[in-house]
Write an enzyme that holds these catalytic residues in place. Structure first.
Site, PDB file in Angstrom:
ATOM      1  N   HIS A   1       0.853  -1.181   0.000  1.00 27.08           N
ATOM      2  CA  HIS A   1       0.000   0.000   0.000  1.00 27.08           C
ATOM      3  C   HIS A   1       0.888   1.230   0.000  1.00 27.08           C
ATOM      4  O   HIS A   1       1.937   1.231   0.608  1.00 27.08           O
ATOM      5  CB  HIS A   1      -0.917  -0.002   1.235  1.00 27.08           C
ATOM      6  CG  HIS A   1      -2.052   0.974   1.111  1.00 27.08           C
ATOM      7  ND1 HIS A   1      -1.924   2.299   1.387  1.00 27.08           N
ATOM      8  CD2 HIS A   1      -3.340   0.798   0.709  1.00 27.08           C
ATOM      9  CE1 HIS A   1      -3.083   2.904   1.172  1.00 27.08           C
ATOM     10  NE2 HIS A   1      -3.954   2.014   0.759  1.00 27.08           N
TER      11      HIS A   1
ATOM     12  N   GLU B   1      -7.660  -5.347   0.514  1.00 24.34           N
ATOM     13  CA  GLU B   1      -8.277  -6.133  -0.561  1.00 24.34           C
ATOM     14  C   GLU B   1      -8.211  -7.633  -0.258  1.00 24.34           C
ATOM     15  O   GLU B   1      -9.082  -8.395  -0.657  1.00 24.34           O
ATOM     16  CB  GLU B   1      -7.563  -5.910  -1.909  1.00 24.34           C
ATOM     17  CG  GLU B   1      -6.946  -4.548  -2.128  1.00 24.34           C
ATOM     18  CD  GLU B   1      -7.970  -3.472  -2.396  1.00 24.34           C
ATOM     19  OE1 GLU B   1      -9.173  -3.807  -2.370  1.00 24.34           O
ATOM     20  OE2 GLU B   1      -7.572  -2.314  -2.590  1.00 24.34           O
TER      21      GLU B   1
END
Lengths: 371, 374
Positions: free
Chosen positions: A254, A307
């Site tokens: 990320h 996710e």
């Protein structure tokens, strides 16, 4: 003029009081509240109220908002017929993008307001559930005003009330994903809002951005990858082979977090409870992925992102893979609209600069004299 | 890295490197890909040639241009589902809402695909079909089929009116389409690039760009400029009307720009064309411009308050015979070439555009109260 920073990384594009992604400490904060304190206590409606109005509702306010959301679920006739005009095998994200566009026609160029935000947010589950039913060859189910946002979405998908456990799981997912700082889709919505465009325009742009695999499109790709791996025993072998072919592990890394994503932590625990088969495979894949990524780049924080375990929760709820990204949109609609309202309250056209890297000026040759 | 201070509107922040176009605001120059100044290009290139240039980086030779023309002409029809979706919309729907919706429907697919040049060509080719259908439905007439033997501009007028337009009108429209086809990192182009940066598909990028262009602070300004000229009505009325508006702190649409510090080079070309394209309106507009610049200069002698492209575009489009309700759609019909060129360019070095924000909310740590205790 400043220097070009690819991806605008670290460049401040807005001031916001809606959410804070404190990447260094692994904290996500909604209007001052840490996500872990909200996730399993609050309804999606309470969190949407928090994002839109800046504070948690008292009982009367919550009742009013719940009622207003429930009363705004129906699609306009044009939106419903457009939904039926699209081919049955259309990507649900494209259906959402198109039908949200139609749904917004009646509020053309109106200045975005909280009632319009409520109205738009309420319509997302109806669009998706109606299309899902169409894919199954079933008629749409009318929304039920006595059910909350999460429960009603599940009801419209299946035509029956879901178990409290699944409703609770979806509600927690919707709370966790509702906002996340200046991510690409939220930023898109704010850029569009900055031209004085309307709320539906901001939302179709945001949906288009969320669709990208580097953003909201990832959970379905996580599922694809897990399906290819097949079993926990195969994880190590498959992943080491994949790595030789430079295959990316989906659901890891990320831009902002330098620690374990606080949302992933909650979703992981939910997966363990709700989706043990998925969890057995996913937790082994996670362990292997983190080990391999650490071997390759010991200096990089390679944490599991939201996710990865989202996929397992959404699967447990009974959603098909293609509905993972648009269900992300069902949640994020609250954050997008809150950001649009914030942008509009103190607006300035977002129009950055570019750096020209083409040739110096010269004369064009007329067609007759070209090659 | 030190986080820079907040620059509202990202003013002065470089958000991309591009070879598609350059707005040299200080010198009043607009440069299209390949290094061509807009005034040089507008004289020699059609919209199709300009699109080819923006997409490929070089002007086409005759054969390349023929190929592109054929490809565009063949891509003008809507898919059945998009045509059906069009019929679902009320006839009086705002044409930009029709465009946003039908481009989305036309681009709707089974699975996500990476943007390609062929898709850019096809999407650009279909805009006039949607815009003309929107126009005819508002008029209560049936949409017409595109004609493959006509160029992009001529076919647009054909599909609107059902008869071939004069060469002059086609030329004015074509020149307008060339002039507006790209303009650096404006808000809609930037929107398209942000969406592209997530790995999304071309239709999503273009739908987002349409959504941004729709804003009155961006593409809506041509309509606003024309509406102002309607209200002024005649050259004699300009001074009185503008002074009254100025006294009420109203802004004059069609004046001022974030980047140009001199006369917009596109406005200069359009102004010349307007004399011929709309002689009556030109008189009102020219006097309006003179007075508006005078008032703005008196109020802010320090500011460059030049006429922008929207002002004179509104006059030229009127001369072409386009009603003002379609102006923003016409802008989109031109700019889609630039949007798609930017998306394709960005694919070469795709990196998620995800800026930072500054936290202005309460300090984290407050525990939320359960509802019963609030």
């Amino acid at each position: 003029m400043s220097q070009y920073v690819p991806g605008l990384e670290g460049i401040v594009a807005a001031q916001t009081a809606i959410s804070l992604v404190d990447g260094a400490n692994g904290r996500l904060v909604y209007r001052g509240y840490v996500i872990a304190d909200l996730a399993e206590e609050m309804s999606f409606e309470e969190v949407a109220h928090l994002l839109w109005y800046g504070r948690l509702p008292v009982r009367a306010e919550l009742d009013a908002l719940t009622l207003e959301l429930a009363g705004s679920r129906a699609l306009t006739p044009a939106a419903m017929t457009t939904l039926e005009a699209l081919p049955q095998d259309t990507d649900p994200m494209d259906v959402l993008r198109s039908v949200v566009s139609v749904q917004g026609i009646e509020h053309r160029l109106e200045k975005p307001t909280i009632p319009l935000a409520i109205h738009a947010t309420a319509s997302f589950p109806t669009i998706l559930a109606s299309f899902h039913r169409r894919q199954l060859g079933l008629p749409p189910v009318k929304p039920r005003a006595d059910l909350a946002h999460a429960a009603n979405y599940l009801y419209m998908l299946s035509g029956k009330e879901s178990s409290p456990e699944l409703v609770r799981a979806l509600n927690t997912y919707l709370v966790l994903l509702a906002d996340h700082g200046m991510n690409a889709s939220t930023f898109t919505a704010r850029v569009i809002a900055s031209t004085d465009s309307d709320l539906a325009s901001c939302l179709v742009g945001a949906i288009g951005a969320l669709k990208g695999p580097a953003h909201g499109g990832a959970p379905s790709q996580v599922m694809d990858q897990l399906e290819q791996i097949g079993s926990p025993e195969n994880a190590e072998h498959w992943m080491r082979e994949a790595r030789k072919r430079k295959v990316r592990f989906m659901g890891f890394g990320h831009r902002v977090y330098r620690t374990y994503d606080p949302r992933a932590k909650i979703l992981k625990a939910m997966c363990e409870r709700l989706n043990p088969t998925f969890y057995a495979l996913a937790s082994k894949v996670e362990e292997t992925a983190l080990a391999i990524l650490h071997e390759e780049h010991p200096e990089r924080p390679q944490a599991t992102n939201v996710e990865f375990y989202s996929a397992g929760v959404l699967q447990a709820i009974g959603l098909p893979k293609a509905f993972f990204p648009p269900t992300f949109a069902v949640s994020r609609a609250a954050g997008w609209t809150a950001h649009v309202l914030e942008q509009v309250a103190n607006n300035r056209l977002i129009r950055p600069q570019s750096e020209y890297i083409g040739p110096e000026p010269r004369k064009p040759v007329p067609l007759a004299e070209r090659g | 890295m030190k986080v820079p201070e907040f620059s509202p509107g990202l003013e002065g922040v470089v958000a991309a490197e591009t070879a598609v176009s350059e707005v040299d605001g200080a010198n009043g120059r607009l440069i299209y890909r390949g290094g061509y100044l807009i005034e040089d290009l507008a004289k020699v290139a059609s919209f199709e040639e300009t699109s080819y240039l923006l997409w490929n980086g070089a002007l086409p030779d005759k054969r390349e241009l023929e190929t592109l023309r054929h490809q565009m002409a063949a891509a003008r029809r809507l898919k059945d589902s998009a045509r059906d979706a069009l019929k679902c919309l009320e006839a009086d729907t705002d044409p930009m809402d029709v465009l946003r919706t039908i481009v989305s429907a036309q681009g709707a697919a089974k699975a996500i695909t990476k943007p390609t040049l062929d898709e850019a060509i096809a999407l650009t080719a279909v805009f006039p079909t949607i815009v003309a259908a929107s126009f005819r439905r508002r008029q209560g007439t049936e949409p017409l089929e595109p004609r493959e033997d006509l160029g992009h501009a001529a076919n647009l007028l054909w599909m609107m009116e059902g008869r071939e337009a004069s060469p002059e009108r086609v030329h004015w429209l074509d020149t307008y389409l060339v002039l507006l086809a790209d303009h650096g990192l404006n808000a809609s182009t930037f929107t398209a690039r942000v969406i592209a940066s997530t790995g999304s598909d071309l239709a999503s990028c273009v739908v987002g760009a349409i959504a941004a262009l729709k804003g009155p602070a961006h593409g809506g300004a041509t309509y606003a400029a024309r509406s102002m000229l309607d209200k002024i009505g005649s050259a004699e009325n300009a001074e009185k009307w503008l002074r009254e508006q100025h006294a009420q702190h109203a802004r004059f649409p069609g004046f001022g720009h974030r980047v140009y510090r001199t006369y917009d080079p596109r406005a200069k070309i359009l102004r010349e064309m307007a004399k011929e394209a709309a002689p009556e309106l030109y008189k009102t507009a020219a006097h309006t411009e003179e007075v508006a610049l005078q008032i703005l200069h008196e109020a802010h002698p320090d500011r460059p308050n030049a006429t922008n492209v929207d002002f004179w575009a509104s006059v030229v489009l009127t001369g072409v015979g386009i009603p003002k309700e379609l102006f923003t759609c016409l802008f989109a019909t031109s700019r889609v070439a630039g949007w798609t060129a930017h998306v394709l360019e960005s694919l070469a070095d795709l990196r998620l555009i995800r800026p930072a924000s500054v936290w202005k909310g309460p300090q984290p740590g407050n525990k939320p109260l359960p509802i019963a205790s609030r």
